[in-house]
Design an enzyme around this catalytic site. Structure first.
Site: not given
Ligand code: NAP
Length: 259
Positions: A147, A160
């Site tokens: 991130s 975070y």
């Molecule tokens: P999201 O739509 O909320 O997806 C998060 C995913 O992580 C979901 O599929 C969730 O699945 C899974 N997850 C969470 N806890 C878990 C666990 N204990 N075991 C297995 N799976 C788990 O958010 P996203 O934006 O796609 O996030 C994906 C990654 O991108 C994360 O690492 C986040 O930190 C990073 N990121 C996001 C942003 C942003 O602005 N969106 C920016 C920078 C980085 P379940 O709940 O079904 O387990």
């Protein structure tokens, strides 16, 4: 001449494939001919996605429950996936989350543990479980989703940010340790991407919507495209780190909004 080791249809494992960046990556890699292992806690969603992509693209898919906070769960997901699909080449350690916006002195132990167990330890567990299979398969590419919070801190995001800074340290160390093996390693580090991320963090739809108000955020497919591109490059090229943000976001503190 060195034998080319890259398979025509790499086998890719994605954690957190039930939503957002993980789901978009699954869709794009499937369209590019990868076989897929999809994991998340919402197992019904990954099973549905696996079935849909197998039917649409004629690829093999394996979908299963995984909780990256639990070593036994990660090990059985990775081992079962490699067995079902006949090996493992690509890992996208994507599962992660932010919870709440709290000052460091006020954050509850449950909240900070959730982020560190998921975002840092979850990636260690996933790579530890996957690397023996990748070595056996002879060619690999590891991805982490970091991130911009792993490059710059912001108020009330201390834990975070700490989790994503720690992830960068892990990735940079692993890159050195894997040097000389046919295994690439890329960290994709996004700014604001509109997924379920803010809904999970803020537990309030209106507050989550406000995060992207008046600006054009990235979409999950933009991050998937970075992964597709880094993967498609010739074997002698390693993209170490991609920092990707919306044009409207110049830093964690500077977002242009038309209000
Ligand atoms: P999201 O739509 O909320 O997806 C998060 C995913 O992580 C979901 O599929 C969730 O699945 C899974 N997850 C969470 N806890 C878990 C666990 N204990 N075991 C297995 N799976 C788990 O958010 P996203 O934006 O796609 O996030 C994906 C990654 O991108 C994360 O690492 C986040 O930190 C990073 N990121 C996001 C942003 C942003 O602005 N969106 C920016 C920078 C980085 P379940 O709940 O079904 O387990």
């Amino acid at each position: 001449m060195e034998k080319p080791m890259r398979p025509e249809h790499p086998i890719a494992l994605i954690t957190g494939a039930s939503s957002g960046i993980g789901e978009a990556t699954a869709r794009l890699l499937a369209a590019n001919g990868c076989h897929l292992a999809l994991g998340a806690r919402r197992v019904n969603l990954v099973k549905e996605l696996g079935g849909e992509l197998a039917a649409q693209h004629g690829i093999q898919t394996f979908a299963s429950y995984v909780d990256v906070r639990d070593s036994a769960s990660v090990k059985s997901f990775v081992d079962d996936a490699a067995k079902a699909l006949g090996g493992l080449h690509v890992v996208v350690a994507n599962a992660g989350l932010a919870k709440r916006l709290d000052r460091v002195e006020a954050i509850s132990e449950e909240t900070w543990q959730l982020m560190l167990h998921t975002n840092v330890e979850g990636v260690i567990r996933t790579f530890q479980a996957a690397l023996p299979h990748i070595r056996k398969s002879g060619w690999g590419h590891l991805f982490t989703i970091g991130s911009v919070a792993g490059h710059n801190v912001y108020e009330n995001g201390g834990v975070y940010c700490a989790s994503k800074y720690a992830l960068r340290a892990l990735v940079q160390t692993l890159r050195i340790e894997l040097c000389g093996e046919p295994i690439r390693l890329t960290s994709v580090d996004p700014g604001l991407v509109e997924t379920n991320f803010s809904r999970v963090r803020l537990e309030d739809d209106a507050k989550a919507k406000a995060v992207y108000q008046g600006m054009t955020p990235l979409v999950a497919g933009d991050i998937a495209e970075c992964i597709r591109w880094a993967l498609a490059l010739p074997d002698h090229v390693n993209i170490d780190e991609i920092i990707i943000a919306p044009r409207d976001q110049a830093s964690v503190y500077k977002v242009h909004r038309k209000m």
